[in-house]
Design a protein around this motif. Structure first.
Motif, PDB file in Angstrom:
ATOM      1  N   GLU A  91      13.870  79.229  32.589  1.00  0.00           N
ATOM      2  CA  GLU A  91      14.147  80.608  32.187  1.00  0.00           C
ATOM      3  C   GLU A  91      15.450  80.701  31.395  1.00  0.00           C
ATOM      4  O   GLU A  91      15.548  81.429  30.406  1.00  0.00           O
ATOM      5  CB  GLU A  91      14.217  81.508  33.432  1.00  0.00           C
ATOM      6  N   THR A  92      16.455  79.946  31.848  1.00  0.00           N
ATOM      7  CA  THR A  92      17.740  79.967  31.147  1.00  0.00           C
ATOM      8  C   THR A  92      17.617  79.374  29.752  1.00  0.00           C
ATOM      9  O   THR A  92      18.171  79.900  28.782  1.00  0.00           O
ATOM     10  CB  THR A  92      18.782  79.181  31.952  1.00  0.00           C
ATOM     11  N   ARG A  93      16.884  78.287  29.646  1.00  0.00           N
ATOM     12  CA  ARG A  93      16.716  77.662  28.327  1.00  0.00           C
ATOM     13  C   ARG A  93      15.951  78.574  27.367  1.00  0.00           C
ATOM     14  O   ARG A  93      16.248  78.636  26.175  1.00  0.00           O
ATOM     15  CB  ARG A  93      15.991  76.321  28.489  1.00  0.00           C
ATOM     16  N   LYS A  94      14.946  79.298  27.880  1.00  0.00           N
ATOM     17  CA  LYS A  94      14.214  80.250  27.022  1.00  0.00           C
ATOM     18  C   LYS A  94      15.126  81.373  26.549  1.00  0.00           C
ATOM     19  O   LYS A  94      15.078  81.786  25.386  1.00  0.00           O
ATOM     20  CB  LYS A  94      13.031  80.830  27.796  1.00  0.00           C
ATOM     21  N   ALA A  95      15.953  81.872  27.468  1.00  0.00           N
ATOM     22  CA  ALA A  95      16.869  82.955  27.079  1.00  0.00           C
ATOM     23  C   ALA A  95      17.882  82.485  26.041  1.00  0.00           C
ATOM     24  O   ALA A  95      18.210  83.210  25.089  1.00  0.00           O
ATOM     25  CB  ALA A  95      17.584  83.480  28.323  1.00  0.00           C
ATOM     26  N   ILE A  96      18.401  81.255  26.209  1.00  0.00           N
ATOM     27  CA  ILE A  96      19.364  80.717  25.232  1.00  0.00           C
ATOM     28  C   ILE A  96      18.699  80.537  23.877  1.00  0.00           C
ATOM     29  O   ILE A  96      19.280  80.864  22.823  1.00  0.00           O
ATOM     30  CB  ILE A  96      19.943  79.393  25.756  1.00  0.00           C
ATOM     31  N   HIS A  97      17.483  80.044  23.871  1.00  0.00           N
ATOM     32  CA  HIS A  97      16.776  79.845  22.603  1.00  0.00           C
ATOM     33  C   HIS A  97      16.521  81.178  21.891  1.00  0.00           C
ATOM     34  O   HIS A  97      16.685  81.287  20.669  1.00  0.00           O
ATOM     35  CB  HIS A  97      15.451  79.127  22.874  1.00  0.00           C
ATOM     36  N   LYS A  98      16.143  82.199  22.664  1.00  0.00           N
ATOM     37  CA  LYS A  98      15.912  83.511  22.060  1.00  0.00           C
ATOM     38  C   LYS A  98      17.208  84.097  21.503  1.00  0.00           C
ATOM     39  O   LYS A  98      17.224  84.723  20.431  1.00  0.00           O
ATOM     40  CB  LYS A  98      15.307  84.455  23.093  1.00  0.00           C
ATOM     41  N   LYS A  99      18.315  83.899  22.226  1.00  0.00           N
ATOM     42  CA  LYS A  99      19.603  84.412  21.752  1.00  0.00           C
ATOM     43  C   LYS A  99      20.025  83.732  20.457  1.00  0.00           C
ATOM     44  O   LYS A  99      20.546  84.376  19.531  1.00  0.00           O
ATOM     45  CB  LYS A  99      20.655  84.180  22.844  1.00  0.00           C
ATOM     46  N   LEU A 100      19.790  82.440  20.361  1.00  0.00           N
ATOM     47  CA  LEU A 100      20.134  81.718  19.131  1.00  0.00           C
ATOM     48  C   LEU A 100      19.300  82.217  17.956  1.00  0.00           C
ATOM     49  O   LEU A 100      19.806  82.359  16.835  1.00  0.00           O
ATOM     50  CB  LEU A 100      19.920  80.214  19.327  1.00  0.00           C
ATOM     51  N   GLU A 101      18.036  82.506  18.180  1.00  0.00           N
ATOM     52  CA  GLU A 101      17.184  83.033  17.109  1.00  0.00           C
ATOM     53  C   GLU A 101      17.652  84.407  16.659  1.00  0.00           C
ATOM     54  O   GLU A 101      17.650  84.716  15.464  1.00  0.00           O
ATOM     55  CB  GLU A 101      15.733  83.091  17.580  1.00  0.00           C
ATOM     56  N   GLU A 102      18.071  85.255  17.611  1.00  0.00           N
ATOM     57  CA  GLU A 102      18.566  86.588  17.241  1.00  0.00           C
ATOM     58  C   GLU A 102      19.843  86.494  16.405  1.00  0.00           C
ATOM     59  O   GLU A 102      19.990  87.207  15.401  1.00  0.00           O
ATOM     60  CB  GLU A 102      18.819  87.408  18.505  1.00  0.00           C
ATOM     61  N   GLU A 103      20.757  85.628  16.802  1.00  0.00           N
ATOM     62  CA  GLU A 103      21.998  85.484  16.030  1.00  0.00           C
ATOM     63  C   GLU A 103      21.727  84.897  14.649  1.00  0.00           C
ATOM     64  O   GLU A 103      22.344  85.311  13.653  1.00  0.00           O
ATOM     65  CB  GLU A 103      22.977  84.598  16.810  1.00  0.00           C
ATOM     66  N   LYS A 104      20.803  83.963  14.552  1.00  0.00           N
ATOM     67  CA  LYS A 104      20.464  83.383  13.249  1.00  0.00           C
ATOM     68  C   LYS A 104      19.825  84.417  12.341  1.00  0.00           C
ATOM     69  O   LYS A 104      20.121  84.476  11.142  1.00  0.00           O
ATOM     70  CB  LYS A 104      19.516  82.199  13.447  1.00  0.00           C
ATOM     71  N   ALA A 105      18.957  85.267  12.906  1.00  0.00           N
ATOM     72  CA  ALA A 105      18.325  86.321  12.102  1.00  0.00           C
ATOM     73  C   ALA A 105      19.353  87.338  11.627  1.00  0.00           C
ATOM     74  O   ALA A 105      19.283  87.830  10.488  1.00  0.00           O
ATOM     75  CB  ALA A 105      17.228  87.006  12.907  1.00  0.00           C
ATOM     76  N   ALA A 106      20.350  87.657  12.472  1.00  0.00           N
ATOM     77  CA  ALA A 106      21.391  88.607  12.068  1.00  0.00           C
ATOM     78  C   ALA A 106      22.236  88.050  10.932  1.00  0.00           C
ATOM     79  O   ALA A 106      22.566  88.761   9.973  1.00  0.00           O
ATOM     80  CB  ALA A 106      22.266  88.951  13.267  1.00  0.00           C
ATOM     81  N   VAL A 107      22.589  86.763  11.008  1.00  0.00           N
ATOM     82  CA  VAL A 107      23.377  86.136   9.934  1.00  0.00           C
ATOM     83  C   VAL A 107      22.580  86.080   8.633  1.00  0.00           C
ATOM     84  O   VAL A 107      23.103  86.339   7.536  1.00  0.00           O
ATOM     85  CB  VAL A 107      23.835  84.725  10.366  1.00  0.00           C
TER      86      VAL A 107
END
Length: 302
Positions: A91-107
């Motif tokens: 669950e933690t790894r999925k949340a970290i992966h989703k957070k990285l995708e959100e930050e990459k999309a914002a940049v």
């Protein structure tokens, strides 16, 4: 073929398949029980759970979506996410992966906005307190000439060369000129009142410059400059016929100014009486010595 059922021995892997399957199922159930106990000890909610109900201690900023948060609040939320301790679970790894995708999309969205050169919309003020204002949103270079000709005003605006003429709207009023192209306004207030119905607008096909010629309402009578000097075309053109003069001029020679030159004495006639004799050179024969002996074997020299 004899009707006897022969039982083949099982392979070693097939023999232990049942026990291996039971071991895997037991380990999986044991893992789920441990995860449930850990989750209950943390208040029944992982801080990385997606879609879980928020606890009572959650702040208003945590309940708001990212679209409603300010940049500072988003930054604080991201810092809190990365600084919070977490176990190494799926669950933690999925949340970290989703957070990285959100930050990459914002940049990427921010970079896209910089590449497209988006200009924030601002209010277009063309008039204030009943008076027209000068405005040049697109920063087009222009030139206003109202001194060369007292009876007209000339305006040159350098709009983009490859901009279609159909997308350019020109509005000429007695006291101002307004040009709209690509949703950008150009407005210029004139010093003198002009005649809009007599004005003309032209655009160069080579440079794209827009030229407006606007006659003034108050016309000034200017005397025409008379040029008495004949032009080059008047002197050399075949279409201009000169009137023939009545007096005929002749070439007159004054006999008193005649020189006493006798052209007959230029060539000396004495050279004609003397015959021209060509000079010839006489070759002297060599003297043969007394002791010369003629050898018959030697060929003659010519």
């Amino acid at each position: 073929s004899s009707g006897i059922n022969a039982e083949w021995p099982l392979r070693p892997g097939m023999q232990s398949l049942k026990s291996i399957r039971e071991s895997i199922v037991w380990q999986q159930k044991d893992y789920f029980i441990k995860q449930q106990k850990t989750k209950e000890g943390a208040g029944g909610r992982w801080y990385t759970d997606i879609g879980a109900e928020a606890p009572e201690t959650a702040t208003i900023e945590e309940l708001k979506p990212d679209s409603e948060l300010t940049p500072e609040e988003i930054k604080q939320k991201n810092d809190a996410f990365w600084k919070s301790p977490a176990e190494n679970t799926p669950e933690t790894r999925k949340a970290i992966h989703k957070k990285l995708e959100e930050e990459k999309a914002a940049v990427e969205e921010q970079r896209k906005g910089i590449r497209t050169n988006k200009v924030p919309k601002r209010e277009t003020v063309l008039e204030r307190e009943g008076k027209r204002l000068n405005l040049n949103q697109a920063k087009w270079p222009f030139k206003l000439d109202d001194s060369t000709n007292e009876n007209s005003v000339k305006l040159e605006v350098s709009i983009p060369k490859y901009l279609s003429t159909h997308s350019v709207d020109v509005d000429v009023q007695p006291t101002y000129v307004k040009i709209v192209a690509e949703n950008r306004h150009f407005q210029l207030v004139l010093n003198d009142e002009i005649c809009p119905d007599k004005s003309s607008c032209q655009r160069s096909q080579m440079t794209g410059i827009l030229v407006l010629t606007m006659p003034t309402a108050k016309q000034t009578i200017v005397p025409e400059k008379v040029n008495n000097k004949p032009s080059f075309r008047d002197e050399n053109s075949k279409l201009v016929k000169k009137k023939p003069s009545k007096t005929t001029g002749y070439l007159e020679v004054d006999p008193s100014k005649k020189s006493n030159l006798d052209f007959s004495n230029i060539v000396n006639d004495s050279s004609k009486s003397k015959p021209i004799v060509a000079k010839r050179t006489v070759v002297k024969e060599k003297v043969v010595s007394a002791d010369f002996v003629d050898d018959l074997d030697v060929p003659p020299l010519f």
